[in-house]
Motif scaffolding. Structure first.
Motif, mmCIF file in Angstrom:
data_model
loop_
_atom_site.group_PDB
_atom_site.id
_atom_site.type_symbol
_atom_site.label_atom_id
_atom_site.label_comp_id
_atom_site.label_asym_id
_atom_site.label_seq_id
_atom_site.Cartn_x
_atom_site.Cartn_y
_atom_site.Cartn_z
ATOM 1 N N LEU A 52 -97.814 59.750 74.494
ATOM 2 C CA LEU A 52 -98.613 58.795 73.730
ATOM 3 C C LEU A 52 -99.118 57.661 74.606
ATOM 4 O O LEU A 52 -100.280 57.296 74.553
ATOM 5 N N ARG A 53 -98.217 57.098 75.382
ATOM 6 C CA ARG A 53 -98.589 56.024 76.310
ATOM 7 C C ARG A 53 -97.449 55.860 77.308
ATOM 8 O O ARG A 53 -96.275 55.878 76.919
ATOM 9 N N GLY A 54 -97.798 55.706 78.555
ATOM 10 C CA GLY A 54 -96.761 55.559 79.577
ATOM 11 C C GLY A 54 -95.833 56.762 79.570
ATOM 12 O O GLY A 54 -96.297 57.899 79.595
ATOM 13 N N ASP A 55 -94.552 56.509 79.506
ATOM 14 C CA ASP A 55 -93.557 57.583 79.514
ATOM 15 C C ASP A 55 -93.111 57.999 78.120
ATOM 16 O O ASP A 55 -92.245 58.865 77.980
ATOM 17 N N ILE A 56 -93.678 57.391 77.086
ATOM 18 C CA ILE A 56 -93.252 57.685 75.714
ATOM 19 C C ILE A 56 -93.963 58.927 75.205
ATOM 20 O O ILE A 56 -95.183 59.043 75.285
ATOM 21 N N ARG A 57 -93.161 59.847 74.704
ATOM 22 C CA ARG A 57 -93.678 61.110 74.165
ATOM 23 C C ARG A 57 -93.293 61.242 72.699
ATOM 24 O O ARG A 57 -92.396 60.557 72.223
ATOM 25 N N ARG A 58 -93.986 62.175 72.004
ATOM 26 C CA ARG A 58 -93.701 62.419 70.599
ATOM 27 C C ARG A 58 -93.563 63.910 70.348
ATOM 28 O O ARG A 58 -94.354 64.710 70.828
ATOM 29 N N ILE A 59 -92.550 64.246 69.580
ATOM 30 C CA ILE A 59 -92.415 65.591 69.050
ATOM 31 C C ILE A 59 -92.490 65.487 67.535
ATOM 32 O O ILE A 59 -91.922 64.557 66.945
ATOM 33 N N MET A 60 -93.212 66.388 66.920
ATOM 34 C CA MET A 60 -93.318 66.401 65.467
ATOM 35 C C MET A 60 -92.277 67.371 64.907
ATOM 36 O O MET A 60 -92.029 68.432 65.492
ATOM 37 N N PRO A 65 -93.134 65.516 57.506
ATOM 38 C CA PRO A 65 -94.177 64.718 58.184
ATOM 39 C C PRO A 65 -93.605 63.571 59.019
ATOM 40 O O PRO A 65 -93.945 62.402 58.830
ATOM 41 N N TRP A 66 -92.741 63.914 59.936
ATOM 42 C CA TRP A 66 -92.068 62.930 60.780
ATOM 43 C C TRP A 66 -92.165 63.356 62.241
ATOM 44 O O TRP A 66 -92.324 64.536 62.540
ATOM 45 N N GLY A 67 -92.011 62.385 63.107
ATOM 46 C CA GLY A 67 -91.960 62.651 64.534
ATOM 47 C C GLY A 67 -90.896 61.791 65.185
ATOM 48 O O GLY A 67 -90.455 60.781 64.612
ATOM 49 N N LEU A 68 -90.471 62.200 66.347
ATOM 50 C CA LEU A 68 -89.523 61.426 67.146
ATOM 51 C C LEU A 68 -90.247 60.934 68.389
ATOM 52 O O LEU A 68 -90.910 61.720 69.072
ATOM 53 N N LEU A 69 -90.137 59.633 68.664
ATOM 54 C CA LEU A 69 -90.647 59.081 69.911
ATOM 55 C C LEU A 69 -89.488 59.019 70.887
ATOM 56 O O LEU A 69 -88.393 58.580 70.524
ATOM 57 N N TYR A 70 -89.721 59.473 72.118
ATOM 58 C CA TYR A 70 -88.643 59.524 73.102
ATOM 59 C C TYR A 70 -89.154 59.262 74.504
ATOM 60 O O TYR A 70 -90.355 59.345 74.769
ATOM 61 N N ILE A 71 -88.217 58.942 75.374
ATOM 62 C CA ILE A 71 -88.504 58.784 76.798
ATOM 63 C C ILE A 71 -87.420 59.498 77.587
ATOM 64 O O ILE A 71 -86.289 59.659 77.107
ATOM 65 N N CYS A 72 -87.773 59.927 78.777
ATOM 66 C CA CYS A 72 -86.790 60.500 79.690
ATOM 67 C C CYS A 72 -86.189 59.351 80.497
ATOM 68 O O CYS A 72 -86.912 58.501 81.005
ATOM 69 N N VAL A 73 -84.877 59.317 80.547
ATOM 70 C CA VAL A 73 -84.138 58.295 81.287
ATOM 71 C C VAL A 73 -83.217 59.012 82.272
ATOM 72 O O VAL A 73 -83.010 60.227 82.159
ATOM 73 N N PRO A 74 -82.675 58.298 83.261
ATOM 74 C CA PRO A 74 -81.861 58.969 84.281
ATOM 75 C C PRO A 74 -80.700 59.813 83.733
ATOM 76 O O PRO A 74 -80.398 60.869 84.277
ATOM 77 N N ASP A 75 -80.093 59.372 82.628
ATOM 78 C CA ASP A 75 -78.949 60.129 82.118
ATOM 79 C C ASP A 75 -79.313 61.082 80.992
ATOM 80 O O ASP A 75 -78.438 61.603 80.301
ATOM 81 N N GLY A 76 -80.608 61.332 80.770
ATOM 82 C CA GLY A 76 -81.007 62.287 79.738
ATOM 83 C C GLY A 76 -82.301 61.882 79.064
ATOM 84 O O GLY A 76 -83.243 61.434 79.711
#
Length: 97
Positions: A52-60, A65-76
């Protein structure tokens, strides 16, 4: 990869599941199953979902009708928030900055 839920995401998921369960018996459990499936998909293929922007991603989620916003971090992978896909984007844009 390890998937970590933020405290906000945990609360949002629990509230949404409770609301679905009030509407129909077992619907809350079906919602939680979809959340779990999405988290497994993220763990298997973290880079596969829309950025979506920068390192933030979305899975639907499937079915709901919901999605999860997530980022990859060093521990997962850190799930930031649960978003309703029909809500005003301004309500969750704060996670994109």
């Amino acid at each position: 990869m390890r998937v970590i839920l933020s405290s906000l995401a945990e609360l949002q998921i629990a509230e949404a599941a409770a609301n679905y369960e009030k509407k129909q018996k077992q619907l809350g459990l079906r919602f939680l199953d979809c959340v779990e499936d999405a988290m497994l998909d993220i763990a298997r293929h973290p880079e596969a979902f829309r950025r979506l922007r920068g390192d933030i991603r979305r899975i639907m989620l499937d079915v709901f009708p919901w999605g999860l916003l997530y980022i990859c971090v060093p521990d997962g992978i850190r799930i930031l928030t649960l978003i309703h896909l029909h809500s005003d984007p301004d309500s969750w844009n704060q996670y994109l900055d």
